[in-house]
Design a protein around this motif. Structure first.
Motif, PDB file in Angstrom:
ATOM      1  N   SER A 108      31.880  21.856 -35.090  1.00 16.09           N
ATOM      2  CA  SER A 108      30.416  21.923 -34.657  1.00 16.09           C
ATOM      3  C   SER A 108      30.160  20.421 -34.098  1.00 16.09           C
ATOM      4  O   SER A 108      28.936  20.432 -32.957  1.00 16.09           O
ATOM      5  N   LEU A 112      28.514  20.130 -30.270  1.00 16.41           N
ATOM      6  CA  LEU A 112      27.246  19.754 -30.242  1.00 16.41           C
ATOM      7  C   LEU A 112      27.166  18.695 -28.930  1.00 16.41           C
ATOM      8  O   LEU A 112      26.536  18.680 -28.060  1.00 16.41           O
ATOM      9  N   LEU A 168      23.204  25.708 -33.531  1.00 14.24           N
ATOM     10  CA  LEU A 168      24.097  25.745 -32.498  1.00 14.24           C
ATOM     11  C   LEU A 168      24.679  26.773 -32.075  1.00 14.24           C
ATOM     12  O   LEU A 168      25.150  26.986 -30.825  1.00 14.24           O
TER      13      LEU A 168
END
Ligand code: ISJ
Length: 288
Positions: A108, A112, A168
């Motif tokens: 993640s 990002l 996300l």
């Protein structure tokens, strides 16, 4: 060979695969190692874990050393619920400011970076920290949390409405129209030749546990409520938003993620997605 060491993500998101795994069946052959994803990734790369769930990014990062187990992942098509960026202002604004990243994640964190650097064209400063939202926000303009820490902070933020929150998985879908795979099950390549039978037994137990997990999701939801609170609907929606499969569409999304990761320079090269062929492996094993 001694016992096989099996890594298990210490977050609730993996329960639909692991909750009904009968560890007792393997107590003489397997050591179970529950950890947050970044620790599992590190231990696997150091040869201290042989098999288990890792960040999908870590599979690519260690290209060639691992092979993936079929039909297992933690993925989503859109909203995940537990991969959350908390922001003081909006996304375009923080894209050039300071962002605190949880030290429990590898997938993640790089997802990002792809969104901020590739899609928005930002150039933020990053700082990796323990997953404590208050402390992160003391030094940064936005903070990324995953897993149970994201769920708990999200719940608190619902009450206080202190920060904007961006999911996300949702952001990735909006921008790419792809699935996102956060975790995969991997095995060190040498285990295929050293312990094929045990590997197959573990794999079958995982697949069986996943099947029972989907049939008895209510028991997993009740356990989640008693550990963390929250309503039945909340957990039902959370688990239903996650997919534990690893088929064409998840693989396509993952390949696209790897491609973007190479483009922003966090990954050296796009890996081949290599999945264990158990029919072939068992045939080799019985013939030798
Ligand atoms: C869905 C999640 O996916 C997790 C995210 C990971 C990462 O960012 O490296 C690794 C494993 C997954 O369990 C979550 O933590 O909530």
């Amino acid at each position: 060979m001694g016992k096989l060491r099996l890594g298990r993500i210490s977050y609730t998101n993996i329960w639909p695969i692991t909750y009904f795994f009968d560890e007792d069946k393997f107590k003489n052959e397997v050591d179970f190692i529950p950890q947050v994803p970044s620790q599992l990734n590190r231990k696997m790369s150091e040869g201290k874990i042989d098999i288990g769930a890792i960040s999908s990014f870590a599979y690519a990062d260690q290209a060639g050393k691992y092979v993936l187990l079929p039909n297992l992942s933690v993925s989503s098509y859109g909203t995940v619920g537990s991969i959350s960026l908390f922001l003081k202002t909006d996304l375009n604004d923080v894209a050039n400011k300071k962002i605190a990243l949880t030290n429990t994640s590898d997938t993640s964190v790089n997802l990002l970076k792809i969104i901020l650097e590739k899609h928005i064209g930002g150039k933020p400063k990053y700082i990796r920290m323990a997953p404590q939202l208050d402390k992160m926000m003391e030094v940064a303009d936005a903070a990324l949390l995953i897993g149970d820490e994201a769920l708990l902070a999200g719940k608190e933020n619902e009450r206080t409405k202190q920060y904007q929150v961006i999911d996300l998985g949702c952001e990735w879908l909006k921008r790419t129209n792809h699935w996102m795979t956060f975790a995969v099950y991997a095995v060190r390549r040498e285990v295929l030749s050293q312990s094929p039978e045990l590997l197959y037994k573990i794999y079958n137990e995982l697949i069986n546990s996943k099947k029972v997990g989907s049939e008895k999701l209510n028991l997993i939801i009740n356990e989640s409520i008693s550990r963390f609170g929250g309503s039945y609907d909340f957990w039902n929606q959370y688990f239903s938003g996650l997919s534990y499969d690893f088929s064409t569409e998840q693989i396509e999304g993952l390949k696209y993620y790897y491609k973007m990761a190479v483009q922003i320079g966090v990954l050296e090269k796009e890996p081949e997605i290599e999945v264990v062929d158990f029919d072939k492996l068992m045939l080799q094993f019985t013939n030798r």
